[in-house]
Scaffold this motif. Structure first.
Motif, mmCIF file in Angstrom:
data_model
loop_
_atom_site.group_PDB
_atom_site.id
_atom_site.type_symbol
_atom_site.label_atom_id
_atom_site.label_comp_id
_atom_site.label_asym_id
_atom_site.label_seq_id
_atom_site.Cartn_x
_atom_site.Cartn_y
_atom_site.Cartn_z
ATOM 1 N N GLU A 15 32.723 36.925 42.360
ATOM 2 C CA GLU A 15 33.163 38.207 42.135
ATOM 3 C C GLU A 15 33.145 39.581 42.163
ATOM 4 O OE1 GLU A 15 37.282 40.479 39.797
ATOM 5 O OE2 GLU A 15 36.450 38.816 38.935
ATOM 6 N N LEU A 16 31.766 39.726 41.464
ATOM 7 C CA LEU A 16 31.168 40.953 41.952
ATOM 8 C C LEU A 16 30.472 41.267 43.320
ATOM 9 C CD1 LEU A 16 29.513 41.365 38.418
ATOM 10 C CD2 LEU A 16 31.518 43.002 39.348
ATOM 11 N N CYS A 19 32.989 41.212 45.705
ATOM 12 C CA CYS A 19 33.754 43.052 46.347
ATOM 13 C C CYS A 19 32.858 43.924 46.826
ATOM 14 C CB CYS A 19 33.446 43.274 44.323
ATOM 15 S SG CYS A 19 35.441 42.697 43.663
ATOM 16 N N ARG A 22 33.108 42.925 50.653
ATOM 17 C CA ARG A 22 34.149 43.559 50.929
ATOM 18 C C ARG A 22 34.140 45.214 50.997
ATOM 19 N NH1 ARG A 22 37.966 44.297 53.601
ATOM 20 N NH2 ARG A 22 40.568 45.810 53.007
ATOM 21 N N ALA A 23 33.555 45.605 50.030
ATOM 22 C CA ALA A 23 33.345 46.946 50.198
ATOM 23 C C ALA A 23 32.468 47.423 51.035
ATOM 24 C CB ALA A 23 32.712 47.740 48.726
ATOM 25 N N GLU A 64 43.662 46.289 45.327
ATOM 26 C CA GLU A 64 42.189 46.255 45.463
ATOM 27 C C GLU A 64 42.397 47.300 45.124
ATOM 28 O OE1 GLU A 64 40.294 44.253 49.540
ATOM 29 O OE2 GLU A 64 40.665 45.939 50.016
ATOM 30 N N ASP A 65 40.938 47.573 43.528
ATOM 31 C CA ASP A 65 40.448 48.414 43.121
ATOM 32 C C ASP A 65 38.823 48.772 44.059
ATOM 33 O OD1 ASP A 65 38.809 49.464 40.832
ATOM 34 O OD2 ASP A 65 40.940 48.986 39.289
ATOM 35 N N LEU A 68 36.240 49.064 41.580
ATOM 36 C CA LEU A 68 35.134 47.989 41.573
ATOM 37 C C LEU A 68 34.891 47.470 42.529
ATOM 38 C CD1 LEU A 68 34.536 44.634 40.147
ATOM 39 C CD2 LEU A 68 37.216 44.368 41.270
ATOM 40 N N LEU A 69 35.753 47.775 43.864
ATOM 41 C CA LEU A 69 35.053 47.432 45.219
ATOM 42 C C LEU A 69 33.287 48.688 45.001
ATOM 43 C CD1 LEU A 69 38.374 47.470 47.512
ATOM 44 C CD2 LEU A 69 36.569 45.535 46.673
ATOM 45 N N SER A 72 30.753 47.747 43.081
ATOM 46 C CA SER A 72 30.170 46.180 42.860
ATOM 47 C C SER A 72 29.048 46.023 43.993
ATOM 48 C CB SER A 72 31.326 45.209 42.773
ATOM 49 O OG SER A 72 32.019 44.809 42.317
ATOM 50 N N MET A 114 31.171 50.333 37.781
ATOM 51 C CA MET A 114 31.906 50.604 37.617
ATOM 52 C C MET A 114 32.951 51.600 37.089
ATOM 53 S SD MET A 114 31.524 47.347 38.677
ATOM 54 C CE MET A 114 30.545 46.395 37.358
#
Length: 164
Positions: A15-16, A19, A22-23, A64-65, A68-69, A72, A114
């Motif tokens: 997941e990290l 993310c 995506r970031a 989306e957070d 977190l994005l 990460s 985060m």
């Protein structure tokens, strides 16, 4: 401080990583063709501009957070550029609060990306992401610390002059 390290599971690591991808895409960068330093600089600018309300529009999904994005992506660059590792700790002196972070090999240093990014975006903490990278890669101002202390790097990184 009483801190216990716990294993981090593969699902969370996946997941990290997702993310982070995506970031980095939101930042308009290609993780395969950019250095860790350039990505960290872009994260730093993004967080600062978001904090100031001057960032450009990004195509964020409603769920989306940002901490977190961006956290990460920052953590992945610490792993990639410095050889640090993702991990999880429990702060026994603080009601057994767990935290996911990135740690150097002997666990003398820690960054909780985060948590720090959340503090910047939600509580206007000074953004020192790129500055911390420069200090860590230079190494001259990083003191010798005992192994296993999980010293939170970000508690000690400050701009001498406020950023504008």
């Amino acid at each position: 401080m009483n801190i216990i390290e716990q294993p981090i599971d593969g699902e969370l690591l996946d997941e990290l990583a997702a993310c982070a991808v995506r970031a980095i895409a939101l930042l308009g960068m290609d993780p395969e063709n950019e250095s860790a330093e350039r990505i960290i600089d872009a994260i730093d600018v993004f967080v600062f501009e978001t904090q100031q309300g001057t960032t450009r529009d990004f195509d964020l999904n409603e769920d989306e957070d940002l901490p977190l994005l961006m956290g990460s992506a920052w953590g992945v660059q610490l792993v990639r550029g410095l050889g640090w590792v993702w991990g999880s700790v429990v702060f026994q002196d603080h009601d057994d609060v767990p935290a996911v972070g990135v740690f150097n090999a002997d666990r003398s240093l820690a960054i909780y990306p985060m948590h720090f990014t959340y503090g910047c975006l939600e509580h206007d903490a000074p953004v020192t992401i790129a500055l911390a990278w420069k200090i860590l890669t230079d190494g001259a101002r990083v003191p010798e610390l005992p192994p296993g202390g999980f010293e939170n790097v970000m508690e000690h990184v400050h701009h001498l002059v406020p950023r504008t």
